[in-house]
Design a protein around this motif. Structure first.
Motif, PDB file in Angstrom:
ATOM      1  N   LEU A  92      18.151  15.154  29.297  1.00 55.89           N
ATOM      2  CA  LEU A  92      17.959  16.018  30.364  1.00 55.89           C
ATOM      3  C   LEU A  92      16.804  16.829  30.306  1.00 55.89           C
ATOM      4  CD1 LEU A  92      21.201  18.438  30.496  1.00 55.89           C
ATOM      5  CD2 LEU A  92      20.534  15.983  31.828  1.00 55.89           C
ATOM      6  N   THR A  93      16.027  17.281  31.272  1.00 59.44           N
ATOM      7  CA  THR A  93      14.663  17.785  31.137  1.00 59.44           C
ATOM      8  C   THR A  93      14.585  19.788  30.196  1.00 59.44           C
ATOM      9  OG1 THR A  93      14.796  18.614  33.452  1.00 59.44           O
ATOM     10  CG2 THR A  93      14.220  16.569  33.354  1.00 59.44           C
ATOM     11  N   VAL A  94      13.681  19.176  30.535  1.00 58.33           N
ATOM     12  CA  VAL A  94      13.425  20.171  29.783  1.00 58.33           C
ATOM     13  C   VAL A  94      14.522  22.219  30.786  1.00 58.33           C
ATOM     14  CG1 VAL A  94      12.357  23.570  29.079  1.00 58.33           C
ATOM     15  CG2 VAL A  94      11.546  21.260  29.178  1.00 58.33           C
ATOM     16  N   GLY A  95      13.918  21.952  32.348  1.00 50.42           N
ATOM     17  CA  GLY A  95      14.227  22.505  32.712  1.00 50.42           C
ATOM     18  C   GLY A  95      15.867  22.740  33.619  1.00 50.42           C
ATOM     19  N   GLU A  96      16.525  21.479  33.128  1.00 54.27           N
ATOM     20  CA  GLU A  96      18.630  21.070  33.134  1.00 54.27           C
ATOM     21  C   GLU A  96      18.587  21.945  32.135  1.00 54.27           C
ATOM     22  OE1 GLU A  96      18.423  17.043  35.765  1.00 54.27           O
ATOM     23  OE2 GLU A  96      17.195  17.111  33.373  1.00 54.27           O
ATOM     24  N   ASN A  97      17.738  22.220  30.367  1.00 57.66           N
ATOM     25  CA  ASN A  97      17.822  22.259  29.504  1.00 57.66           C
ATOM     26  C   ASN A  97      18.362  23.615  29.818  1.00 57.66           C
ATOM     27  OD1 ASN A  97      18.758  20.328  27.292  1.00 57.66           O
ATOM     28  ND2 ASN A  97      16.992  19.538  28.261  1.00 57.66           N
ATOM     29  N   PHE A  99      19.117  25.518  32.192  1.00 56.13           N
ATOM     30  CA  PHE A  99      19.524  26.142  33.461  1.00 56.13           C
ATOM     31  C   PHE A  99      20.842  25.058  33.251  1.00 56.13           C
ATOM     32  CE2 PHE A  99      15.967  27.240  34.893  1.00 56.13           C
ATOM     33  CZ  PHE A  99      15.900  28.791  34.786  1.00 56.13           C
ATOM     34  N   PRO A 100      21.973  25.040  32.125  1.00 56.06           N
ATOM     35  CA  PRO A 100      22.778  24.146  31.913  1.00 56.06           C
ATOM     36  C   PRO A 100      24.534  25.002  33.205  1.00 56.06           C
ATOM     37  CG  PRO A 100      22.940  25.582  31.060  1.00 56.06           C
ATOM     38  CD  PRO A 100      21.880  25.695  31.047  1.00 56.06           C
ATOM     39  N   GLY A 101      25.049  24.293  34.257  1.00 59.25           N
ATOM     40  CA  GLY A 101      25.715  24.752  35.136  1.00 59.25           C
ATOM     41  C   GLY A 101      25.400  25.701  36.000  1.00 59.25           C
ATOM     42  N   ARG A 102      24.177  26.049  36.919  1.00 58.42           N
ATOM     43  CA  ARG A 102      23.693  26.838  37.247  1.00 58.42           C
ATOM     44  C   ARG A 102      22.261  26.081  38.167  1.00 58.42           C
ATOM     45  NH1 ARG A 102      20.889  31.368  34.981  1.00 58.42           N
ATOM     46  NH2 ARG A 102      20.844  30.234  32.966  1.00 58.42           N
ATOM     47  N   LEU A 103      22.368  24.710  37.862  1.00 54.43           N
ATOM     48  CA  LEU A 103      21.199  23.733  38.455  1.00 54.43           C
ATOM     49  C   LEU A 103      21.641  24.585  39.806  1.00 54.43           C
ATOM     50  CD1 LEU A 103      21.535  20.133  37.288  1.00 54.43           C
ATOM     51  CD2 LEU A 103      20.179  22.607  36.378  1.00 54.43           C
ATOM     52  N   PRO A 104      19.964  24.522  40.898  1.00 53.79           N
ATOM     53  CA  PRO A 104      20.216  24.847  42.084  1.00 53.79           C
ATOM     54  C   PRO A 104      20.125  23.668  42.838  1.00 53.79           C
ATOM     55  CG  PRO A 104      18.009  24.837  41.463  1.00 53.79           C
ATOM     56  CD  PRO A 104      18.642  25.099  39.975  1.00 53.79           C
ATOM     57  N   ARG A 105      21.431  24.266  43.975  1.00 58.77           N
ATOM     58  CA  ARG A 105      21.757  22.952  44.536  1.00 58.77           C
ATOM     59  C   ARG A 105      21.368  23.103  46.018  1.00 58.77           C
ATOM     60  NH1 ARG A 105      23.872  18.913  41.325  1.00 58.77           N
ATOM     61  NH2 ARG A 105      24.507  19.778  39.169  1.00 58.77           N
ATOM     62  N   THR A 106      21.034  21.362  46.411  1.00 59.63           N
ATOM     63  CA  THR A 106      21.406  21.245  47.863  1.00 59.63           C
ATOM     64  C   THR A 106      23.054  21.477  48.652  1.00 59.63           C
ATOM     65  OG1 THR A 106      22.019  19.205  48.535  1.00 59.63           O
ATOM     66  CG2 THR A 106      20.359  20.000  48.646  1.00 59.63           C
ATOM     67  N   SER A 107      23.116  21.944  50.403  1.00 59.08           N
ATOM     68  CA  SER A 107      24.672  22.135  50.636  1.00 59.08           C
ATOM     69  C   SER A 107      25.171  20.922  50.259  1.00 59.08           C
ATOM     70  CB  SER A 107      24.955  21.960  51.915  1.00 59.08           C
ATOM     71  OG  SER A 107      24.281  21.388  52.606  1.00 59.08           O
ATOM     72  N   GLN A 115      12.583  23.423  42.951  1.00 56.68           N
ATOM     73  CA  GLN A 115      12.952  24.762  43.296  1.00 56.68           C
ATOM     74  C   GLN A 115      13.277  25.357  41.218  1.00 56.68           C
ATOM     75  OE1 GLN A 115      16.580  26.476  45.601  1.00 56.68           O
ATOM     76  NE2 GLN A 115      16.214  28.113  43.945  1.00 56.68           N
ATOM     77  N   LEU A 116      13.760  24.483  40.728  1.00 60.71           N
ATOM     78  CA  LEU A 116      14.537  24.088  39.332  1.00 60.71           C
ATOM     79  C   LEU A 116      13.633  24.147  38.204  1.00 60.71           C
ATOM     80  CD1 LEU A 116      16.618  23.714  36.756  1.00 60.71           C
ATOM     81  CD2 LEU A 116      16.252  21.461  37.120  1.00 60.71           C
ATOM     82  N   TYR A 117      12.595  23.377  38.586  1.00 62.93           N
ATOM     83  CA  TYR A 117      10.953  23.331  37.570  1.00 62.93           C
ATOM     84  C   TYR A 117      10.482  24.169  38.296  1.00 62.93           C
ATOM     85  CZ  TYR A 117      11.866  18.089  37.690  1.00 62.93           C
ATOM     86  OH  TYR A 117      12.917  17.172  36.491  1.00 62.93           O
ATOM     87  N   GLN A 118      10.049  24.907  39.290  1.00 59.55           N
ATOM     88  CA  GLN A 118       9.594  26.742  39.598  1.00 59.55           C
ATOM     89  C   GLN A 118      10.352  27.735  38.628  1.00 59.55           C
ATOM     90  OE1 GLN A 118      10.107  26.853  43.981  1.00 59.55           O
ATOM     91  NE2 GLN A 118       7.970  25.129  44.425  1.00 59.55           N
TER      92      GLN A 118
END
Length: 121
Positions: A92-97, A99-107, A115-118
């Motif tokens: 996984l990327t640093v961002g994914e690590n 925010f596990p289980g809290r990734l910003p998602r589209t509809s 947004q995740l990387y920001q």
């Protein structure tokens, strides 16, 4: 001061886990909380992240007093903790690590990587 905690104390029954701890954090700083086993490091972090409520002391976010009541409330205030017990997932990327289980998602459920990387930044 972005986040400041002063006089933070916490007891579990007759066991004093934290006694008048304090920490001050400015935006963009990186801190390591270090100490012996039983020094209260995890207790302080759990208070800041809403897992525990302090018995005494004050937490201020951008100068305003706050009292995180639970982790979801702390996250809504912008306070999150990356716990040491969690292992990083190499694929996984640093961002994914972060925010596990809290990734910003589209509809549609797709990850909003920009947004995740920001947020990770």
């Amino acid at each position: 001061m972005l986040l400041e905690a002063t006089g933070i104390s916490k007891s579990f029954g007759s066991q004093r886990a934290l006694n008048k701890a304090q920490i001050s954090l400015e935006a963009g700083e990186i801190h390591a909380i270090m100490g012996e086993n039983g020094a209260g490091k995890s207790t302080l972090m759990k208070i800041l992240s809403g897992v525990y409520v302090a018995d005494e002391g004050e937490i201020r976010l951008e100068g305003q007093p706050i009292e995180p009541q639970n982790p979801r409330h702390a996250l809504a205030l912008g306070i999150g903790i990356v716990h040491q017990e969690l292992s990083m997932v190499p694929s996984l990327t640093v961002g994914e690590n972060i925010f596990p289980g809290r990734l910003p998602r589209t509809s549609l459920g797709l990850v909003k990587f920009k947004q995740l990387y920001q947020q990770a930044q």
